[in-house]
Enzyme design. Structure first.
Site, short mmCIF file in Angstrom:
data_model
loop_
_atom_site.label_atom_id
_atom_site.label_comp_id
_atom_site.label_asym_id
_atom_site.label_seq_id
_atom_site.Cartn_x
_atom_site.Cartn_y
_atom_site.Cartn_z
N GLU A 70 0.83 -1.21 0.00
CA GLU A 70 0.00 0.00 0.00
C GLU A 70 0.86 1.26 0.00
O GLU A 70 0.54 2.25 -0.68
CB GLU A 70 -0.92 0.02 1.24
CG GLU A 70 -1.81 -1.20 1.37
CD GLU A 70 -1.22 -2.26 2.27
OE1 GLU A 70 -1.93 -2.73 3.16
OE2 GLU A 70 -0.02 -2.61 2.06
N CYS A 102 -0.14 0.59 7.94
CA CYS A 102 -0.56 1.07 6.62
C CYS A 102 -1.87 1.83 6.70
O CYS A 102 -2.14 2.70 5.87
CB CYS A 102 -0.69 -0.11 5.65
SG CYS A 102 0.89 -0.85 5.21
N ARG A 202 12.41 -23.65 -6.14
CA ARG A 202 13.39 -23.55 -5.06
C ARG A 202 13.64 -22.09 -4.68
O ARG A 202 13.79 -21.77 -3.50
CB ARG A 202 14.70 -24.21 -5.48
CG ARG A 202 14.64 -25.73 -5.60
CD ARG A 202 15.98 -26.28 -6.05
NE ARG A 202 16.00 -27.74 -6.11
CZ ARG A 202 17.06 -28.45 -6.46
NH1 ARG A 202 18.20 -27.82 -6.81
NH2 ARG A 202 17.01 -29.78 -6.49
N THR A 214 18.73 -39.69 -0.47
CA THR A 214 18.93 -38.88 -1.68
C THR A 214 20.32 -38.28 -1.70
O THR A 214 20.97 -38.20 -2.75
CB THR A 214 17.87 -37.76 -1.73
OG1 THR A 214 16.58 -38.35 -1.88
CG2 THR A 214 18.12 -36.81 -2.89
N LEU A 222 21.17 -28.85 -4.06
CA LEU A 222 19.92 -28.33 -3.51
C LEU A 222 19.90 -26.80 -3.51
O LEU A 222 19.48 -26.17 -2.52
CB LEU A 222 19.66 -28.88 -2.11
CG LEU A 222 19.60 -30.40 -1.97
CD1 LEU A 222 19.27 -30.79 -0.54
CD2 LEU A 222 18.58 -31.00 -2.93
N GLY A 316 13.80 -38.71 -1.01
CA GLY A 316 13.25 -39.71 -1.89
C GLY A 316 11.93 -40.30 -1.48
O GLY A 316 11.15 -39.69 -0.75
#
Length: 387
Positions: A70, A102, A202, A214, A222, A316
């Site tokens: 705003e 605001c 991501r 994994t 990652l 996984g």
């Protein structure tokens, strides 16, 4: 709401506002989306100021700690704000936080009408901004395109009412539902377009989570890797590793000083394995175990305190299944590539509990389909209604 959650206002099934109101709110929603990945733990919010059917001010919340949407829209409008209508996707705040209220700025600018997309999900402040403005002579229209506004801020809403992050599952599989061969090879199932979209995900979410399986199989980074002249927001990386098996030479550990890395282990994980990880910049979080596995809800509570409002679980199969079986998953993006592995010993997308009847299957809701070349992405949620 699913998972025992509720919120006080609900989503009004009757469309609110005029068609013109909805048109301007769509502009505000588009502006809000530009802040995605930069505002957490705050919501994404967009705002436009309209005078005599003409947009004279535009703004969105650009980063946490910065001016709210705003304020940016009012600054853009300048003197044109006097007597105008302000559209905003989220009820204006009426309290002092990192920035002033605001609502006070709206009054000072001379706005005569405010149109809101959704009310504040925090039950302690919900309706406060609208009531304050009404008491001071501003006309209020509530819940215009409320469903779209809530959809855009699912992570903020869930975190506001529960303290837990919003959890999205992601997996990529062949048409016969395999995410890797029997040897663990999974590069690459999907095409470059699909993988690029995952990197966008991501960058938008606060954390990315995988199981130790994994890490041992793929040695992933990652991180969000996208072409950009500006720095890409990087998620906090979380590894569920009950016994601290993560190799110190893994790429995750090697980059732990540059991109935050949290390793969730059991309370009795070997202390001699913890010190080398801490020395390289990783953080170790010791949590209770259930059946020799890290208690995932305890992990989510800790992540929510950081505060992280959204988590992308990339696998996984064991960790995906655990989030689903424990009722901790909110949404999913499942990719299917035009390939058939055909090997019954290939690794399935999800490992859950044994079920003998189709009636026992876990339902999903709000299904959407999107194609990336010949790859197909199915998206949806696990609870019937939005938060």
């Amino acid at each position: 709401m699913g998972k025992g959650m509720s919120h006080s206002q609900g989503i009004d099934s009757q469309e609110q506002g005029t068609e013109q109101d909805r048109q301007h709110m769509r502009q505000a929603l588009e502006l809000a989306s530009r802040g995605s990945g930069h505002t957490s733990p705050n919501p994404v919010v967009g705002s436009v100021v309209v005078r005599r059917d003409t947009v004279v001010g535009r703004g969105y919340h650009q980063k946490a700690g910065g001016p709210h949407a705003e304020i940016n829209a009012l600054r853009d409008a300048g003197r044109e704000a006097v007597g105008s209508t302000l559209y905003v996707t989220l009820e204006p705040c009426n309290h002092f936080g990192r920035t002033p209220p605001c609502t006070h700025a709206i009054l000072d600018a001379g706005i005569s009408r405010v149109v809101m997309g959704m009310m504040d999900p925090n039950p302690k402040v919900e309706g406060g901004g609208a009531s304050f403005l009404e008491k001071n002579g501003v006309s209020i229209t509530r819940r215009v395109l409320e469903k779209e506004c809530r959809q855009q801020n699912q992570a903020f809403i869930k975190h506001s009412i529960s303290g837990l992050p919003h959890v999205t599952l992601k997996a990529a599989a062949t048409l016969d539902g395999r995410i890797a061969t029997r040897t663990g090879d999974s590069r690459w199932i999907t095409n470059e377009e699909s993988r690029s979209f995952v990197h966008e995900l991501r960058a938008e979410l606060d954390a990315i989570l995988v199981g130790i399986g994994t890490v041992l199989a793929d040695d992933p980074q990652l991180t969000a890797r996208l072409p950009s002249e500006f720095p890409i927001p990087q998620p906090v990386r979380v590894v569920v590793d009950s016994r601290l098996q993560i190799p110190v030479q893994s790429r995750l550990i090697e980059t732990a000083r540059d991109v935050p890395l949290w390793i969730a282990c059991g309370e009795d994980a070997p202390l001699d394995r913890e010190e080398p990880l801490l020395e390289r910049g990783a953080q170790v979080l010791r949590l209770p175990l259930t059946d020799n596995h890290v208690h995932l809800k305890s992990l989510l509570k800790e992540l929510g305190k950081l505060p992280l409002t959204s988590v992308l679980v990339e696998g996984g199969a064991q960790i995906l299944g655990a989030f689903i079986e424990e009722g901790l998953a909110d949404a999913f993006h499942f990719f299917f590539a035009p390939k058939i592995l055909g090997d019954p010993k290939g690794i399935p997308m999800i490992r859950g509990k044994l079920r003998e009847k189709m009636a026992e299957a876990i339902p999903t809701h709000g299904m959407r389909v999107r194609c990336f070349g010949e790859d197909v992405m199915l998206s949806g949620r696990f609870q019937e209604n939005l938060y």
